[in-house]
Design an enzyme around this catalytic site. Structure first.
Site, PDB file in Angstrom:
ATOM      1  N   GLY A  13      77.147  23.821  67.160  1.00  0.00           N
ATOM      2  CA  GLY A  13      77.795  24.295  66.038  1.00  0.00           C
ATOM      3  C   GLY A  13      76.779  25.153  65.231  1.00  0.00           C
ATOM      4  O   GLY A  13      77.058  25.509  64.089  1.00  0.00           O
ATOM      5  N   SER A  14      75.447  25.596  65.806  1.00  0.00           N
ATOM      6  CA  SER A  14      74.621  26.407  65.075  1.00  0.00           C
ATOM      7  C   SER A  14      75.210  27.967  64.782  1.00  0.00           C
ATOM      8  O   SER A  14      75.034  28.333  63.622  1.00  0.00           O
ATOM      9  CB  SER A  14      73.417  26.751  65.669  1.00  0.00           C
ATOM     10  OG  SER A  14      73.573  27.387  66.834  1.00  0.00           O
ATOM     11  N   ASN A  15      76.123  28.322  65.516  1.00  0.00           N
ATOM     12  CA  ASN A  15      76.757  29.758  65.136  1.00  0.00           C
ATOM     13  C   ASN A  15      77.853  29.427  63.999  1.00  0.00           C
ATOM     14  O   ASN A  15      78.052  30.193  63.073  1.00  0.00           O
ATOM     15  CB  ASN A  15      77.307  30.189  66.405  1.00  0.00           C
ATOM     16  CG  ASN A  15      76.331  31.187  66.961  1.00  0.00           C
ATOM     17  OD1 ASN A  15      76.114  32.193  66.532  1.00  0.00           O
ATOM     18  ND2 ASN A  15      75.909  30.621  68.119  1.00  0.00           N
ATOM     19  N   ARG A  66      96.535  22.637  81.414  1.00  0.00           N
ATOM     20  CA  ARG A  66      96.056  23.900  80.788  1.00  0.00           C
ATOM     21  C   ARG A  66      97.154  24.314  79.640  1.00  0.00           C
ATOM     22  O   ARG A  66      96.745  24.829  78.561  1.00  0.00           O
ATOM     23  CB  ARG A  66      95.383  24.957  81.350  1.00  0.00           C
ATOM     24  CG  ARG A  66      94.933  25.916  80.845  1.00  0.00           C
ATOM     25  CD  ARG A  66      94.271  26.933  81.692  1.00  0.00           C
ATOM     26  NE  ARG A  66      93.209  26.271  82.361  1.00  0.00           N
ATOM     27  CZ  ARG A  66      91.922  27.042  82.649  1.00  0.00           C
ATOM     28  NH1 ARG A  66      91.778  28.335  82.342  1.00  0.00           N
ATOM     29  NH2 ARG A  66      90.986  26.197  83.302  1.00  0.00           N
ATOM     30  N   LEU A  94      90.740  30.051  77.347  1.00  0.00           N
ATOM     31  CA  LEU A  94      91.881  29.731  76.694  1.00  0.00           C
ATOM     32  C   LEU A  94      93.065  30.780  77.473  1.00  0.00           C
ATOM     33  O   LEU A  94      92.733  31.862  77.980  1.00  0.00           O
ATOM     34  CB  LEU A  94      91.753  30.379  75.281  1.00  0.00           C
ATOM     35  CG  LEU A  94      91.121  29.498  74.489  1.00  0.00           C
ATOM     36  CD1 LEU A  94      90.618  30.322  73.019  1.00  0.00           C
ATOM     37  CD2 LEU A  94      91.944  28.309  73.780  1.00  0.00           C
ATOM     38  N   HIS A 110      78.980  35.363  73.132  1.00  0.00           N
ATOM     39  CA  HIS A 110      78.414  34.944  74.271  1.00  0.00           C
ATOM     40  C   HIS A 110      76.882  35.077  74.549  1.00  0.00           C
ATOM     41  O   HIS A 110      76.467  36.296  74.050  1.00  0.00           O
ATOM     42  CB  HIS A 110      79.005  35.540  75.285  1.00  0.00           C
ATOM     43  CG  HIS A 110      78.727  35.121  76.796  1.00  0.00           C
ATOM     44  ND1 HIS A 110      79.103  33.903  77.387  1.00  0.00           N
ATOM     45  CD2 HIS A 110      78.013  35.685  77.877  1.00  0.00           C
ATOM     46  CE1 HIS A 110      78.557  33.701  78.776  1.00  0.00           C
ATOM     47  NE2 HIS A 110      77.841  34.748  78.815  1.00  0.00           N
ATOM     48  N   LEU A 145      87.083  35.221  82.096  1.00  0.00           N
ATOM     49  CA  LEU A 145      85.952  34.336  81.377  1.00  0.00           C
ATOM     50  C   LEU A 145      84.845  35.119  80.731  1.00  0.00           C
ATOM     51  O   LEU A 145      84.416  36.220  81.427  1.00  0.00           O
ATOM     52  CB  LEU A 145      85.225  33.614  82.502  1.00  0.00           C
ATOM     53  CG  LEU A 145      84.205  32.957  82.362  1.00  0.00           C
ATOM     54  CD1 LEU A 145      84.376  31.660  81.393  1.00  0.00           C
ATOM     55  CD2 LEU A 145      83.175  32.176  83.470  1.00  0.00           C
ATOM     56  N   ASP A 146      84.862  34.993  79.386  1.00  0.00           N
ATOM     57  CA  ASP A 146      83.691  35.555  78.747  1.00  0.00           C
ATOM     58  C   ASP A 146      84.010  37.173  78.663  1.00  0.00           C
ATOM     59  O   ASP A 146      83.234  37.957  78.634  1.00  0.00           O
ATOM     60  CB  ASP A 146      82.240  35.327  78.907  1.00  0.00           C
ATOM     61  CG  ASP A 146      82.070  34.015  78.725  1.00  0.00           C
ATOM     62  OD1 ASP A 146      82.437  33.551  77.753  1.00  0.00           O
ATOM     63  OD2 ASP A 146      81.504  33.257  79.667  1.00  0.00           O
ATOM     64  N   GLU A 175      71.865  35.574  67.880  1.00  0.00           N
ATOM     65  CA  GLU A 175      73.413  35.318  67.650  1.00  0.00           C
ATOM     66  C   GLU A 175      73.547  35.291  66.374  1.00  0.00           C
ATOM     67  O   GLU A 175      74.687  35.456  65.618  1.00  0.00           O
ATOM     68  CB  GLU A 175      73.708  34.080  68.578  1.00  0.00           C
ATOM     69  CG  GLU A 175      73.530  34.348  69.919  1.00  0.00           C
ATOM     70  CD  GLU A 175      74.126  33.142  70.887  1.00  0.00           C
ATOM     71  OE1 GLU A 175      75.108  32.424  70.366  1.00  0.00           O
ATOM     72  OE2 GLU A 175      73.402  32.806  71.745  1.00  0.00           O
TER      73      GLU A 175
HETATM   74  C1  GAR Z   1      75.686  29.857  71.956  1.00  0.00           C
HETATM   75  O1  GAR Z   1      74.593  30.232  72.561  1.00  0.00           O
HETATM   76  C2  GAR Z   1      76.980  30.556  72.369  1.00  0.00           C
HETATM   77  O2  GAR Z   1      76.647  31.914  72.447  1.00  0.00           O
HETATM   78  C3  GAR Z   1      77.500  29.906  73.678  1.00  0.00           C
HETATM   79  O3  GAR Z   1      77.419  28.547  73.389  1.00  0.00           O
HETATM   80  C4  GAR Z   1      76.200  28.343  72.515  1.00  0.00           C
HETATM   81  C5  GAR Z   1      76.747  27.348  71.584  1.00  0.00           C
HETATM   82  O4  GAR Z   1      75.979  27.104  70.774  1.00  0.00           O
HETATM   83  N1  GAR Z   1      78.679  30.418  74.019  1.00  0.00           N
HETATM   84  C6  GAR Z   1      78.916  30.415  75.318  1.00  0.00           C
HETATM   85  O5  GAR Z   1      78.362  30.385  76.228  1.00  0.00           O
HETATM   86  C7  GAR Z   1      80.401  31.014  75.371  1.00  0.00           C
HETATM   87  N2  GAR Z   1      80.855  31.542  76.885  1.00  0.00           N
HETATM   88  P1  GAR Z   1      76.168  26.689  68.995  1.00  0.00           P
HETATM   89  O6  GAR Z   1      77.220  25.373  69.254  1.00  0.00           O
HETATM   90  O7  GAR Z   1      74.905  26.195  68.375  1.00  0.00           O
HETATM   91  O8  GAR Z   1      76.807  27.657  68.181  1.00  0.00           O
END
Ligand code: GAR
Length: 214
Positions: A13-15, A66, A94, A110, A145-146, A175
């Site tokens: 969850g850093s984002n 799903r 999703l 991403h 996907l993405d 990010e």
């Molecule tokens: C991030 O690098 C995000 O871009 C990636 O997961 C990581 C989550 O980090 N997302 C994907 O790969 C989506 N396809 P976070 O939990 O620290 O935010």
């Protein structure tokens, strides 16, 4: 007006933290009204609860298929009445049931310059491919996907001596700058799709400021 964000997470969850901080300090005119995870053990859920944010798990393992997962997660998100749904390290694809519930209002971040390297292990794959530039992308979400129309990207040069961890750390730093910036555009109602491409009102064609590296 303060927009309502629901953030979907699967891991650390850093984002989410970066978005939350930007909402709190006024850079983004929005409030994270709910955090939802497919993983009840996600550290991002625990941290959100500590901060007093409503945080809910919808474990995909407890769903028959799903379709049921999509329906349950859509209901959990819809109940919080979001203006925007932000995926922040949400590692499940999703389906149409979810996507049609929030048309044009779902963003994802991403860790690659899409359409290169959708899916997992993006930094490892970028290094193996020998690309000179890597980075991250925020896009509107479609059923692939993405995939979906690109809103913004940040470019990170690949440096001599980079390994997966060093490259990942420099991309993550970007990010944390890029997602709040796009979240602000979303909250301000400035993101439009024209002819399948994203136009951000008031931003022209100027790219976000590039990161500086030696
Ligand atoms: C991030 O690098 C995000 O871009 C990636 O997961 C990581 C989550 O980090 N997302 C994907 O790969 C989506 N396809 P976070 O939990 O620290 O935010």
């Amino acid at each position: 007006m303060t927009a309502r964000f629901v953030v979907l997470v699967s891991g650390r969850g850093s984002n989410l933290d970066a978005l939350q901080r930007a909402c709190e300090d006024g850079r983004v005119p929005a409030r994270v009204v709910r955090v939802v995870s497919n993983d009840p053990g996600a550290p991002a859920l625990a941290r959100s609860r500590e901060r007093g944010i409503d945080a809910v798990a919808v474990p995909h393992r407890s769903c028959r298929d799903r379709d049921e997962f999509d329906a349950r997660i859509a209901e959990t998100v819809r109940a919080a009445e979001p203006d925007w749904v932000l995926l922040a390290g949400f590692m499940r694809v999703l389906g149409p049931r979810f996507l049609t519930a929030f048309p044009g209002r779902i963003l994802n971040i991403h860790p690659s310059l899409l359409p290169s390297f959708p899916g997992l292990h993006t930094h490892r794959r970028a290094l193996a491919a020998g690309v000179r530039f890597h980075g991250c992308t925020v896009h509107l979400v479609d059923a692939t996907l993405d995939g979906g129309p690109i809103v913004a990207q940040a470019v990170v040069p690949v440096l001599a001596g980079d390994d997966e961890d060093r490259l990942a750390a420099r991309v993550l730093e970007q990010e944390h700058l890029l997602y709040p910036r796009v979240a602000r555009w979303a909250a301000e109602g400035r993101i439009r799709i024209e002819g399948g491409r994203v136009h951000v009102e008031g931003e022209g064609a100027a790219p976000p400021p590039a990161a500086r590296y030696p």
